[in-house]
Design an enzyme around this catalytic site. Structure first.
Site, mmCIF file in Angstrom:
data_model
loop_
_atom_site.group_PDB
_atom_site.id
_atom_site.type_symbol
_atom_site.label_atom_id
_atom_site.label_comp_id
_atom_site.label_asym_id
_atom_site.label_seq_id
_atom_site.Cartn_x
_atom_site.Cartn_y
_atom_site.Cartn_z
ATOM 1 N N ARG A 147 25.534 36.784 48.346
ATOM 2 C CA ARG A 147 25.751 37.361 49.664
ATOM 3 C C ARG A 147 24.610 38.340 49.934
ATOM 4 O O ARG A 147 24.255 39.129 49.052
ATOM 5 C CB ARG A 147 27.087 38.100 49.644
ATOM 6 C CG ARG A 147 27.473 38.722 50.942
ATOM 7 C CD ARG A 147 28.744 39.525 50.772
ATOM 8 N NE ARG A 147 28.443 40.930 50.645
ATOM 9 C CZ ARG A 147 29.261 41.918 51.014
ATOM 10 N NH1 ARG A 147 30.455 41.634 51.491
ATOM 11 N NH2 ARG A 147 28.923 43.171 50.877
ATOM 12 N N TYR A 159 26.950 48.746 56.695
ATOM 13 C CA TYR A 159 27.913 48.195 55.736
ATOM 14 C C TYR A 159 27.215 47.297 54.703
ATOM 15 O O TYR A 159 26.354 46.497 55.051
ATOM 16 C CB TYR A 159 29.007 47.355 56.434
ATOM 17 C CG TYR A 159 29.710 46.521 55.403
ATOM 18 C CD1 TYR A 159 30.644 47.109 54.564
ATOM 19 C CD2 TYR A 159 29.356 45.190 55.182
ATOM 20 C CE1 TYR A 159 31.216 46.386 53.537
ATOM 21 C CE2 TYR A 159 29.928 44.468 54.161
ATOM 22 C CZ TYR A 159 30.857 45.070 53.341
ATOM 23 O OH TYR A 159 31.405 44.366 52.317
ATOM 24 N N ASP A 210 28.337 38.957 55.391
ATOM 25 C CA ASP A 210 29.551 39.607 55.902
ATOM 26 C C ASP A 210 29.195 40.445 57.141
ATOM 27 O O ASP A 210 28.372 41.350 57.054
ATOM 28 C CB ASP A 210 30.109 40.517 54.788
ATOM 29 C CG ASP A 210 31.482 41.095 55.106
ATOM 30 O OD1 ASP A 210 31.936 40.941 56.265
ATOM 31 O OD2 ASP A 210 32.091 41.690 54.196
ATOM 32 N N HIS A 212 31.515 42.182 58.728
ATOM 33 C CA HIS A 212 32.459 43.305 58.627
ATOM 34 C C HIS A 212 33.080 43.682 59.975
ATOM 35 O O HIS A 212 33.100 44.865 60.365
ATOM 36 C CB HIS A 212 31.785 44.507 57.948
ATOM 37 C CG HIS A 212 32.675 45.183 56.944
ATOM 38 N ND1 HIS A 212 33.243 46.402 57.164
ATOM 39 C CD2 HIS A 212 33.113 44.786 55.727
ATOM 40 C CE1 HIS A 212 33.980 46.742 56.121
ATOM 41 N NE2 HIS A 212 33.927 45.777 55.228
ATOM 42 N N GLU A 236 31.194 35.841 57.292
ATOM 43 C CA GLU A 236 32.494 36.467 57.015
ATOM 44 C C GLU A 236 32.855 37.533 58.050
ATOM 45 O O GLU A 236 31.974 38.282 58.497
ATOM 46 C CB GLU A 236 32.409 37.106 55.627
ATOM 47 C CG GLU A 236 33.621 37.906 55.227
ATOM 48 C CD GLU A 236 33.403 38.597 53.889
ATOM 49 O OE1 GLU A 236 32.542 38.157 53.107
ATOM 50 O OE2 GLU A 236 34.098 39.593 53.638
ATOM 51 N N GLU A 262 40.333 39.336 54.385
ATOM 52 C CA GLU A 262 40.507 40.364 53.348
ATOM 53 C C GLU A 262 41.466 41.468 53.795
ATOM 54 O O GLU A 262 42.033 42.157 52.952
ATOM 55 C CB GLU A 262 39.159 40.942 52.906
ATOM 56 C CG GLU A 262 38.435 41.724 53.982
ATOM 57 C CD GLU A 262 37.046 42.188 53.554
ATOM 58 O OE1 GLU A 262 36.315 41.396 52.946
ATOM 59 O OE2 GLU A 262 36.702 43.343 53.845
ATOM 60 N N ARG A 283 40.442 34.562 52.892
ATOM 61 C CA ARG A 283 40.031 35.581 51.917
ATOM 62 C C ARG A 283 41.126 36.540 51.475
ATOM 63 O O ARG A 283 40.876 37.464 50.715
ATOM 64 C CB ARG A 283 38.875 36.395 52.527
ATOM 65 C CG ARG A 283 37.605 35.602 52.501
ATOM 66 C CD ARG A 283 36.422 36.343 53.011
ATOM 67 N NE ARG A 283 36.219 37.702 52.549
ATOM 68 C CZ ARG A 283 35.865 38.059 51.321
ATOM 69 N NH1 ARG A 283 35.676 37.137 50.392
ATOM 70 N NH2 ARG A 283 35.698 39.324 51.006
ATOM 71 N N GLU A 339 34.756 36.005 45.363
ATOM 72 C CA GLU A 339 33.848 37.152 45.417
ATOM 73 C C GLU A 339 33.892 37.903 44.082
ATOM 74 O O GLU A 339 34.964 38.092 43.501
ATOM 75 C CB GLU A 339 34.281 38.097 46.547
ATOM 76 C CG GLU A 339 33.405 39.329 46.663
ATOM 77 C CD GLU A 339 33.816 40.247 47.808
ATOM 78 O OE1 GLU A 339 34.916 40.056 48.384
ATOM 79 O OE2 GLU A 339 33.032 41.155 48.140
ATOM 80 N N TRP A 402 34.428 49.989 61.382
ATOM 81 C CA TRP A 402 33.561 50.050 60.199
ATOM 82 C C TRP A 402 33.568 48.711 59.506
ATOM 83 O O TRP A 402 34.534 48.026 59.468
ATOM 84 C CB TRP A 402 34.014 51.130 59.206
ATOM 85 C CG TRP A 402 33.098 51.104 58.009
ATOM 86 C CD1 TRP A 402 31.790 51.493 57.969
ATOM 87 C CD2 TRP A 402 33.415 50.604 56.701
ATOM 88 N NE1 TRP A 402 31.267 51.265 56.711
ATOM 89 C CE2 TRP A 402 32.240 50.715 55.913
ATOM 90 C CE3 TRP A 402 34.563 50.062 56.122
ATOM 91 C CZ2 TRP A 402 32.186 50.302 54.578
ATOM 92 C CZ3 TRP A 402 34.516 49.656 54.801
ATOM 93 C CH2 TRP A 402 33.339 49.784 54.038
#
Ligand code: GCO
Ligand code: MG
Length: 402
Positions: A147, A159, A210, A212, A236, A262, A283, A339, A402
């Site tokens: 990643r 991030y 990602d 985020h 992601e 996630e 995830r 991950e 965030w």
């Protein structure tokens, strides 16, 4: 086999971890992870005050029944605190059952479906060039999936770019740190990063990224489309995950595979994503999603819709969650990728474990149960230390994700 007691442990060998230990009348104990980054003590209290008293005297082998008792019995269902607490109990019970039957948990989940679990590592750098170099370093370490996250010119604290290259850790002591964001700068930058990575390191490895949760669906569609020449394994968390319908817009515009989940905590967070085939990888982790018992249902439903798993495995999930994930990943048919954010040596010492990494793959090991222990004496040396994840503002000061 009756449950005789359960205790909650808090330790902070560099970051906070919450561990549940369930004891039985046959001397076998099981371990579960209950860590919720930045909100740890809410789960401690949920477990100590409301769950542990209900466990005493129950048959430790009745994993499904205890799961339903805690989920239905609370009346107040779902949410990260509740589901992390239930997950801790569930992991500990699968651990106990494996130990009692003298077999690794993957055998209780159907047995091995593959020889090893493909994992992705986290290459990150302050600049585009540094990130490209870091990808190379991960490939040299034997990773087959990497990643890439990079600092962006003009933004403070992006991030995924952390202190310590191998042990990324976003939570900070004191009050939440503040970072800045500009979608325009990010969208102009990210495709250039992917292009340079492919030009430098070729196409023969899986590249992941990602976002985020920082884009709107149409912005995510643009990024997905512009990333197509670089063949990402996945993009992601493009958009905040609450609005499942938003993924319809992204899906209409791009063939870049999408991963999300996630922050999800039950199967109800993803039913539209599944039935309309709006994502490619789910995830939700063993810890956030109520344990192995609930994930078995999630994976079964996902498989019908060609969706594979790609569980969250950040440093804020303890080695107990990592082990549980690896047993699960090894056993189910529709596993995609796992991950793997490395824990520090201090954390690994508190949680001695049987799992190993070799050439881009991980192996849960053949110890009975989950194959992780908890060194209580060592853990006591690291008392709880309040820490928060960062918050994020746009350049004009507007509060953002965030
Ligand atoms: C990931 C995640 C993490 C989270 C962290 C929050 O893809 O691994 O996005 O880095 O930010 O787990 O506690
Ligand atoms: Mg993520």
């Amino acid at each position: 086999m009756k449950i005789t007691d359960a205790k909650v442990f808090i330790t902070s060998p560099g970051r906070n971890f919450i561990t549940l230990k369930i004891y039985t009348d046959e001397g076998i104990y099981g371990l579960g992870d209950a860590t919720l980054n930045g909100r740890e003590l809410a789960v401690v209290s949920y477990l100590q005050e409301h769950v542990v008293p209900c466990l005493i005297g129950r048959d430790a082998f009745q994993v499904e029944d205890i799961w339903q008792y805690l989920y239905r019995g609370a009346y107040w269902r779902r949410g990260p605190v509740t589901m992390s607490a239930i997950a801790a109990v569930d992991m500990a019970l699968w651990d106990i059952k494996g130990k009692a039957l003298n077999t690794p948990v993957y055998n209780l989940l159907g047995g091995k479906s593959r020889s090893g679990v493909m994992v992705y590592g986290h290459a990150n750098g302050e600049t585009l060039e540094e990130t490209v170099d870091e990808v190379g370093r991960y490939l040299d370490m034997g990773y087959v999936a990497v990643r890439a996250q990079s600092g962006i010119p003009g933004l403070k604290g992006v991030y995924g770019v952390g202190r310590g290259k191998l042990f990324y850790e976003p939570a900070e002591k004191g009050l939440p740190p503040e970072q800045t964001w500009s979608t325009e700068k990010y969208l102009n930058f990210a495709p250039k990063l992917f292009k340079k990575i492919r030009e430098t390191h070729g196409d023969d490895f899986h590249l992941l990224h990602d976002c985020h949760h920082r884009l709107t669906p149409i912005e995510a569609a643009r990024l997905g489309k512009e990333s197509e020449p670089y063949h990402l394994f996945w993009l992601e968390d493009t958009v905040p995950a609450e609005l499942q319908e938003g993924f319809r817009i992204i899906r209409q515009h791009t063939t870049t595979p999408l991963a999300v989940g996630e922050v999800f905590n039950t199967i109800y967070d993803m039913t539209t994503l599944f039935t309309e085939q709006l994502i490619d990888y789910i995830r939700m982790s063993v810890l956030r999603g109520g344990g192995l018992t609930h994930l078995l249902k999630v994976a079964a439903m996902a498989s019908i819709y060609h969706i594979r798993t790609g569980f969250h495995g950040a440093t804020d999930l303890s080695p107990i969650t990592m082990a549980a994930a690896l047993h699960f990943d090894l056993a189910i048919n529709n596993f995609g990728i796992q991950e793997y954010m490395r824990h520090t040596p201090e954390t690994d010492a508190v949680f001695p474990h049987a799992y190993t990494f070799e050439k881009g793959f991980m192996y849960p090991g053949d110890a009975p149960g989950l194959g992780v222990d908890y060194d209580e004496k060592l853990a006591e040396k690291y008392p709880y230390d309040r820490a928060y994840l960062p918050v994020n503002r746009k350049l004009d000061g507007t509060m953002f994700n965030w």
